[in-house]
Design an enzyme around this catalytic site. Sequence first.
Site, PDB file in Angstrom:
ATOM      1  CD  GLU A 131      -3.018  -0.826   0.046  1.00  0.00           C
ATOM      2  OE1 GLU A 131      -3.479   0.327  -0.123  1.00  0.00           O
ATOM      3  OE2 GLU A 131      -3.307  -1.783  -0.685  1.00  0.00           O
ATOM      4  CB  SER A 141     -50.586 -30.469  37.385  1.00  0.00           C
ATOM      5  OG  SER A 141     -51.960 -30.690  37.154  1.00  0.00           O
TER       6      SER A 141
END
Length: 873
Positions: free
Chosen positions: A86, A476
């Site tokens: 770069e 229940s």
Amino acid sequence: MRLLSHLFTAGLLLLGCLAVGGMLLFDHYSKDLPDYSYLKDYQPPILSRVYADDGRMMATIAQEQRIFVPISVIPKRVIDAFLSAEDADFYQHGGVDFQGILRASIVNVTKVMRGQRPEGASTITQQVAKNMLLGNEVSMARKVREAILATRIEKALSKDRILEIYLNEIFLGNRSYGVAAAALNYFNKSLDELTIADAAYLAALPKAPNNYNPVHDHDAALTRRNWVIGRMLEHGKISKEEADEATHEILAMRVRDETETANADYYAEEVRRQLIAQFGEDEVLKGGLEVKTSLNPQLQDMATRALHDGLIEFDRRERGWRGPVTHMTSFVGWQQQLQKLKQPAGGEEWALAVVSGLKESEAQIALADGTRGRIPWNEIKWARRQLDEDSFGLPIHKPSDVLGTGDVVMVEPVKTGDDGKAYPANSYTLRQVPQIQGAIVALDPHTGRVFAMSGGFSAKISQFNRATQAYRQPGSAFKPFIYMAALDKGFTASSMILDGPFSYDQGPGLPLWQPENYEQDFMGPTPLRVGIEKSRNVMTVRLANAIGMSTVAEYAQKFGIIDKVEDMPTFLSFALGAKETTPMRLTTAYGMIVNGGKKITPSLIDRVQDRNGKTIWRADQRECTGCQMLGWSPEIQPPDIPDTHEQIEDPRTAYQMVSIMQGVVQRGTAARLKDVGFPLAGKTGTTSDSKDAWFIGVTPDLVAGVFAGYDDPQPLGSHETGASVAVPIFKRFITAAMKDKPAVPFRVPPGLRMVRIDPATGSLATIGEKNAIWEAYIPGTEPQEGQERPVLDGSVTGAAAEGASGAYATSATTTATPPPDASPPGTTIIMEGSPPQMPGGSPSPQQVPAFKAEPTTVPSGATSATTGTGGLY
């Protein structure tokens, strides 16, 4: 001569104009430039990481997948690769590389003439200016502003700081921001593990990461990587031998192994929601939090598998076969056709296969990867087509009754059949995504730490977490809290409750409410213990009526099943579990029972640290003096950490309830668990019309809850209950979780008297009684020889009262019969010690149950659960 003078003058004027123009241009583009000074102390947004209890990565939460790494610890080969690719003169130029611009201009003239794309000449500093301050607008104005900012940034920041920002900010594809995240996502490596070839590949990505995917664009990616390696050699960063070796290295992505990660989609999503609620979305998405959870990956895998298998088993049993995924009309290019098909949501772990042939004993299949296999008849015979809720089509006798050539189905490898016999190689079972949903939760009853949680069959179908977000009637499974309240009111496990017809007048013009038992029968005067073991609805309603629904609501609130007492209407139907709650809440409530009545709060997150490693939150707020010792020797006593959990229930009552719920497993509705081989207690739950199925089970150190039902509530089947749907799921999980674990008994608190009784009658056991059990009593409340035990019948009104009076007199009593020999009846063990005093006082040893019923009515407009269809079990 005069001409030359004029030309020179004109040249000076032109230069002057250019200079003035340049100054004006510079002044124009210098206005309103973004403030770059914040870059000095800039901290980029980084991902938050969530870890399981064993340190494995569980999830990341981020707006941008980024891991910040200081420049001082980024390896030199990574820096060299990016600079070579770069900005080779990065440490020489002042922000703008004029020589690079000149070189690029000369090269670009040739490229433009050839019709090729020109290359840029932006320095790393210019890229930082663009990415951090300006954006990606393509214009000459942006390039000028970029150059101006670059020169200013170079004066304000060091070169290393600029490079640090660049390497941590840059997008490198594959959801990766910065080199550290890219190293993990592409190669599953930390930065210091990257090879030269790995580093070169990452450095090849900034220009166009989507064009160099190592899987989809392998050749282009390899060419670009090798170009970077050549640049590194050209700039003297690597030797010729290193370059040759790196060039020949294979380029391939490497994902994390399953052993390196913990899979828990619903758990991770719940953690994300809790973090955002506590710390805010911005901090979670960008703040780089390190989150340690209580997830146990082994238990999570067991829970997920148990839930999956249980829901699939139910789906096969009750819903039958819903047909193939699709059908191929032609086998031309069949592999490509399979590869293009989208996997049905929830079936991602299975393979798609096309039926290529049918025999009497198997279906022949072919998979997208070219594998040929078979589905044995035993793996097909379940696939009858359902006609309605409880009926199926004609029986099937051969594979062709179910499948056709060209059908595309989901399959999973299988090695053995139900009979244990091995199948031939490449055998598969037929799969389909079940319609029923469910949830499973497992947590530590002493701390509330959630070890495992799955909120549905698959998060790919829906991220709705049925463990924490689904409010369903527990049926229940709510009963233990009513019976526990009754024990606190002076009842005992041997107290006799009338199991007979019971009715209430709901008001003018409304029918009598007549709750029924699931079996639609009555047992007469029955011990309280049996009411839980056999899940008797009418006994429960009588008991709730006796202690008062306001008391029931108080217990539901203090155990966290509801938030406040006002949330539960005082209708008797709510004694049968009509008030909705979540599996997480109900499982936690059971955890408090086995924890000796001490309050716990379910917690998924143990600790949260900020990006600098500072702990900013932890679940356990207790101080631990002596925990930070530098050394240890046998003479040093371990730290004594106090138990600060609030005592919300008498520990003796809590143990009595655990003991009673052990009977559910040994003799009651969960009897299919009696052979597990370790102490286990729990309670089943089924709502009216069998729309919800539950089982919550506890061991001394682990509590787990299972729920199953349709998201749009509908009957599971006329004979389906918590025992048939939820218990098998729980059994799969708990047997795997407790494998090779010692069989630790439930802890008995001091202040209880253990007496051998006959559980069926509640009477003292005779010598040699085979079915006798040890029952826990508060001293003075245990059955005595010759003692009369009154029978609670409650208030009965209307026609039902007339029918009941002939069967069971309201003054019915039972008498304990003494043993035939001279020995004292029963056997007693007293657990020594003084139990803690509860708020409001505990029942005195001589307290006798007050059997006077508290008036309770069921008003007009009560929920459908008040109709008493006998569907609660």
